[in-house]
Write a protein that holds these residues in place. Structure first.
Motif, PDB file in Angstrom:
ATOM      1  N   HIS A 259     -23.430 -10.815 -48.641  1.00 14.52           N
ATOM      2  CA  HIS A 259     -24.876 -11.034 -48.690  1.00 14.52           C
ATOM      3  C   HIS A 259     -25.206 -12.513 -48.519  1.00 14.52           C
ATOM      4  CE1 HIS A 259     -29.034 -10.330 -49.879  1.00 14.52           C
ATOM      5  NE2 HIS A 259     -28.933 -11.332 -50.743  1.00 14.52           N
ATOM      6  N   ASP A 262     -24.808 -13.524 -44.956  1.00 16.42           N
ATOM      7  CA  ASP A 262     -25.591 -12.701 -44.020  1.00 16.42           C
ATOM      8  C   ASP A 262     -24.680 -11.831 -43.150  1.00 16.42           C
ATOM      9  OD1 ASP A 262     -27.979 -11.744 -43.020  1.00 16.42           O
ATOM     10  OD2 ASP A 262     -28.081 -13.233 -41.414  1.00 16.42           O
ATOM     11  N   PRO A 264     -23.173  -7.912 -42.704  1.00 16.25           N
ATOM     12  CA  PRO A 264     -23.443  -6.536 -43.149  1.00 16.25           C
ATOM     13  C   PRO A 264     -22.258  -5.943 -43.908  1.00 16.25           C
ATOM     14  CG  PRO A 264     -23.039  -6.590 -40.782  1.00 16.25           C
ATOM     15  CD  PRO A 264     -23.127  -8.026 -41.227  1.00 16.25           C
ATOM     16  N   ALA A 323     -25.578  -2.281 -46.475  1.00 16.10           N
ATOM     17  CA  ALA A 323     -26.357  -2.118 -45.247  1.00 16.10           C
ATOM     18  C   ALA A 323     -26.484  -0.654 -44.844  1.00 16.10           C
ATOM     19  CB  ALA A 323     -25.717  -2.911 -44.108  1.00 16.10           C
ATOM     20  N   ARG A 333     -29.187   4.712 -44.263  1.00 13.64           N
ATOM     21  CA  ARG A 333     -29.611   3.331 -44.509  1.00 13.64           C
ATOM     22  C   ARG A 333     -30.650   3.334 -45.632  1.00 13.64           C
ATOM     23  NH1 ARG A 333     -27.705  -0.101 -40.606  1.00 13.64           N
ATOM     24  NH2 ARG A 333     -26.988   0.836 -38.654  1.00 13.64           N
TER      25      ARG A 333
END
Length: 345
Positions: A259, A262, A264, A323, A333
């Motif tokens: 996280h 950045d 997934p 994700a 999702r």
């Protein structure tokens, strides 16, 4: 690239359950032959077999063995219930174990006598094993379409054939992607303290001829910071209804790191791993394993005598850090509550 996919850690041969003893890998490929439910429970507890789907399948065969052992017993239903409790106590976190045992109790409840029940339970266990392999192959194909088409893919613990009936969950996605020509560089965490990545995932990847790098768990942040990792994919031992996911200890830390960078973070698991009765991850029981697993490695003492140890086998990754959850029925999702419920019917 063709993938061999020949590893089968669970098999039924000559009226007995045979398990590939994962404690001895990679040095030796040895199958244990089990004919009693107590031996099956011990194999689950002692890590002969591990991985949520594989534990569930093994427990299903354990119930079949229990039914065979009580043939001619008047109170066979009560005896079968006792065997079910023995199996469910073997390891508390993986939901597949309790799920498979309950399914077998349900199957037995549809039978009029223990002989019929014995046949039905064995048949269902064999079907579960075959279906798991097919589901994993489907999961792999779906997951390969979701992950980035190229770059570094980091995985944790072992989520391959050894953790399932065959092919694997997160490692199955990697297998499917490599077979489809994805330009991936695979990174495998060693996964302390049982070293499932170093011993088992590395063994599987080598068998399939998939290039990879093995790294210590603590190197993940460094690799991410250098831009070497484009996605993380892991398996799951239990997924709460809201998507919170219990998996091998260290998974939560990877999700936080991903996280921050950045990157997934994906979870691959069958729908049977979702505990729809568990609203969120706070209610998941986390197994604490023996201190010797941390104090020792290969039977050799690593620490001062008597040092206090915390050895949780799992941690819980909040759904907000995930994700997507890849299953055999589709990719979910956020928001996971609605999506998972739809898959579960």
């Amino acid at each position: 690239m063709p993938i061999a996919d020949q590893i089968r850690p669970i098999r039924w041969q000559n009226d007995a359950l045979e398990l590939l003893d994962q404690r001895q890998l990679p040095a030796q490929e040895h199958y244990l032959r089990l004919q009693e439910v107590e031996a099956v429970a011990a194999a689950i507890r002692d890590m002969v077999v591990r991985g949520a789907p594989a534990i569930g399948i093994t427990a299903a065969f354990g119930m079949a063995l229990a039914a065979r052992a009580i043939a001619g017993t008047a109170d066979w239903r009560e005896s079968l219930n006792r065997s079910a409790e023995v199996l469910k106590r073997a390891r508390p976190t993986a939901v597949n174990l309790a799920w498979a045992v309950q399914q077998q109790l349900h199957n037995a409840g549809l039978c009029d006598d223990v002989t019929t029940a014995s046949e039905a339970l064995l048949r269902w266990a064999q079907e579960l094993l075959a279906q798991d392999i097919r589901d994993n192959q489907r999961m792999g194909a779906l997951g390969a379409e979701v992950l980035p088409p190229e770059g570094g893919i980091l995985t944790h613990c072992n989520t391959g054939s050894l953790a399932t009936g065959g092919y694997g969950t997160a490692l199955g996605v990697i297998r499917a992607g490599i077979a489809a020509g994805r330009n991936w560089r695979i990174y495998a965490d060693e996964t302390r303290p049982w070293l499932q990545g170093a011993r088992l995932t590395a063994w599987e990847l080598q068998k399939d001829g998939i290039p990879f790098s093995l790294n210590v768990d603590g190197a993940a942040a460094h690799l991410m910071a250098r831009g070497e990792i484009q996605a993380v994919i892991v398996g799951a031992d239990r997924i709460a209804a809201n998507g919170d996911t219990a998996n091998k200890i260290g998974t939560y830390a990877l999700a936080v790191l991903a996280h921050y960078h950045d990157i997934p973070f994906f979870v691959a698991a069958p729908v049977s791993t979702v505990d729809f009765a568990m609203p969120h991850g706070n209610g998941i029981v986390i197994e604490e394993r023996p201190a010797e697993e941390v104090r020792q490695c290969g039977g050799r003492e690593l620490t001062p005598a008597g040092v206090a140890v915390r050895n949780p086998a799992f941690d819980v990754t909040p759904a907000a850090l995930i994700a997507a959850i890849i299953t055999e029925k589709g990719v979910v999702r956020p928001p996971f509550l609605e999506g998972l419920a739809a898959l579960g019917g």
